[in-house]
Design a protein around this motif. Structure first.
Motif, PDB file in Angstrom:
ATOM      1  N   THR A  18      44.588  27.810  42.786  1.00  0.00           N
ATOM      2  CA  THR A  18      44.744  28.372  41.447  1.00  0.00           C
ATOM      3  C   THR A  18      43.590  27.914  40.565  1.00  0.00           C
ATOM      4  O   THR A  18      43.253  26.731  40.530  1.00  0.00           O
ATOM      5  CB  THR A  18      46.070  27.925  40.819  1.00  0.00           C
ATOM      6  OG1 THR A  18      47.151  28.359  41.646  1.00  0.00           O
ATOM      7  CG2 THR A  18      46.237  28.510  39.420  1.00  0.00           C
ATOM      8  N   LEU A  61      36.240  35.404  38.067  1.00  0.00           N
ATOM      9  CA  LEU A  61      37.461  34.617  37.953  1.00  0.00           C
ATOM     10  C   LEU A  61      37.734  34.192  36.521  1.00  0.00           C
ATOM     11  O   LEU A  61      36.828  34.062  35.702  1.00  0.00           O
ATOM     12  CB  LEU A  61      37.347  33.355  38.826  1.00  0.00           C
ATOM     13  CG  LEU A  61      37.221  33.573  40.333  1.00  0.00           C
ATOM     14  CD1 LEU A  61      36.907  32.257  41.033  1.00  0.00           C
ATOM     15  CD2 LEU A  61      38.502  34.189  40.892  1.00  0.00           C
ATOM     16  N   LYS A  62      39.028  33.975  36.238  1.00  0.00           N
ATOM     17  CA  LYS A  62      39.448  33.424  34.953  1.00  0.00           C
ATOM     18  C   LYS A  62      40.631  32.497  35.203  1.00  0.00           C
ATOM     19  O   LYS A  62      41.253  32.528  36.279  1.00  0.00           O
ATOM     20  CB  LYS A  62      39.824  34.540  33.982  1.00  0.00           C
ATOM     21  CG  LYS A  62      41.005  35.389  34.412  1.00  0.00           C
ATOM     22  CD  LYS A  62      41.266  36.501  33.414  1.00  0.00           C
ATOM     23  CE  LYS A  62      42.510  37.323  33.770  1.00  0.00           C
ATOM     24  NZ  LYS A  62      42.403  37.952  35.103  1.00  0.00           N
ATOM     25  N   ASP A 114      43.923  32.774  37.676  1.00  0.00           N
ATOM     26  CA  ASP A 114      43.692  33.583  38.872  1.00  0.00           C
ATOM     27  C   ASP A 114      43.901  32.753  40.128  1.00  0.00           C
ATOM     28  O   ASP A 114      43.836  31.510  40.107  1.00  0.00           O
ATOM     29  CB  ASP A 114      42.265  34.137  38.888  1.00  0.00           C
ATOM     30  CG  ASP A 114      42.071  35.272  37.903  1.00  0.00           C
ATOM     31  OD1 ASP A 114      43.069  35.772  37.365  1.00  0.00           O
ATOM     32  OD2 ASP A 114      40.896  35.647  37.671  1.00  0.00           O
ATOM     33  N   HIS A 115      44.136  33.464  41.216  1.00  0.00           N
ATOM     34  CA  HIS A 115      44.147  32.831  42.527  1.00  0.00           C
ATOM     35  C   HIS A 115      42.871  33.230  43.260  1.00  0.00           C
ATOM     36  O   HIS A 115      42.393  34.354  43.138  1.00  0.00           O
ATOM     37  CB  HIS A 115      45.373  33.250  43.338  1.00  0.00           C
ATOM     38  CG  HIS A 115      46.668  32.785  42.745  1.00  0.00           C
ATOM     39  ND1 HIS A 115      47.117  31.489  42.869  1.00  0.00           N
ATOM     40  CD2 HIS A 115      47.611  33.450  42.020  1.00  0.00           C
ATOM     41  CE1 HIS A 115      48.268  31.366  42.244  1.00  0.00           C
ATOM     42  NE2 HIS A 115      48.593  32.549  41.718  1.00  0.00           N
ATOM     43  N   CYS A 116      42.310  32.285  43.997  1.00  0.00           N
ATOM     44  CA  CYS A 116      41.115  32.567  44.782  1.00  0.00           C
ATOM     45  C   CYS A 116      41.142  31.699  46.035  1.00  0.00           C
ATOM     46  O   CYS A 116      42.091  30.942  46.251  1.00  0.00           O
ATOM     47  CB  CYS A 116      39.844  32.299  43.967  1.00  0.00           C
ATOM     48  SG  CYS A 116      39.556  30.547  43.589  1.00  0.00           S
TER      49      CYS A 116
END
Length: 256
Positions: free
Chosen positions: A38, A93-94, A97-99
């Motif tokens: 996250t 991304l911010k 977000d999930h990455c």
């Protein structure tokens, strides 16, 4: 959070990952499986994520780690010093977000290894008992540069995988004494670091080599045979050439 930047004393024993103990000069394939995380914050220079592989060390009060790891973006000067990357990249991304975070397979060479007893206090658990410093293909080690290398715990919380590709002079250990084909005695202090004991006039012994001692004792028949077989063909120059072909770099330790 940045990793510790102090320079501990190198350990001649190397640092291990599983059954393999690494040492300076090793050429290694480094990777870490991409894992979902996250995003907690994003700015021009960093994307911060909740680090999935470590816990806060409750006894390391002076460090006050909050569980986030700040990864550099391409705008940051440390972009090429920390190999962990996000997918997608930071610009997409911010916070919230999930990455994915991981390390794509990367060929590196080991510059130094360090051992800590007791384990090092960093604010994170598990506490590291060793560090490995590496550089990527194409980059020469410069002892005058600070924070040039990527430093990590090979047995830490991150599921980093290290596969040994090539170890120059794998048949020798630090401190071994050998005789070259001319009868000169040499001590193997480290990869690319040979010390002539009785007048050898080159930077390294000429092959084939005969082992004279190990740990200040005569070598076992197995060790002596291994050295003789490994150096029956080839040369120091070819050992350097093979390493350079894989690393695209100059040997990290100056010959003398």
């Amino acid at each position: 959070m940045d990793r510790p930047t102090g320079k501990p004393e190198p350990s001649p024993q190397g640092a291990g990952s599983g059954a393999v103990r690494f040492r300076p000069g090793d050429v290694v394939m480094l990777e870490c499986p991409f894992t979902e995380v996250t995003v907690t914050a994003v700015n021009r220079y960093h994307v911060s994520v909740r680090w999935p592989w470590s816990q806060v060390d409750p006894l390391a009060e002076s460090y006050c780690w909050n569980g986030d790891m700040a990864l550099p973006t391409p705008e940051d000067q440390d972009w090429d010093r920390l190999y962990f990357r996000t997918e997608p990249m930071a610009g997409a991304l911010k916070a919230g977000d999930h990455c994915l975070v991981g390390i794509a397979p990367t060929v590196v060479h080991v510059v130094a290894t360090h051992h800590f007893d007791p384990p090092l206090i960093t604010g994170m658990l598990p506490r590291p008992t060793s560090y490995v410093e590496v550089l990527p293909q194409g980059e020469d080690y410069d002892p005058e540069l600070e924070d040039q290398t990527f430093t990590f715990d090979p047995a830490g919380g991150e599921p980093i995988r290290l596969d040994l590709i090539f170890r120059p002079y794998a048949f020798l250990e630090a401190g071994d004494v050998v005789a070259d084909c001319h009868g000169y005695a040499w001590r193997f202090d480290a990869v690319w670091d040979w010390h002539s004991l009785d007048g050898g006039r080159t930077v390294a012994p000429d092959w084939p080599l005969a082992q004279l001692n190990r740990d200040d004792r005569p070598p076992t028949s197995g060790d002596a045979t291994s050295v003789a077989r490994a150096t029956a063909a080839g040369s120091h120059v070819e050992e350097v050439r093979r390493w350079t072909k894989l690393t695209l770099a100059k040997p990290a330790i100056q010959q003398r």
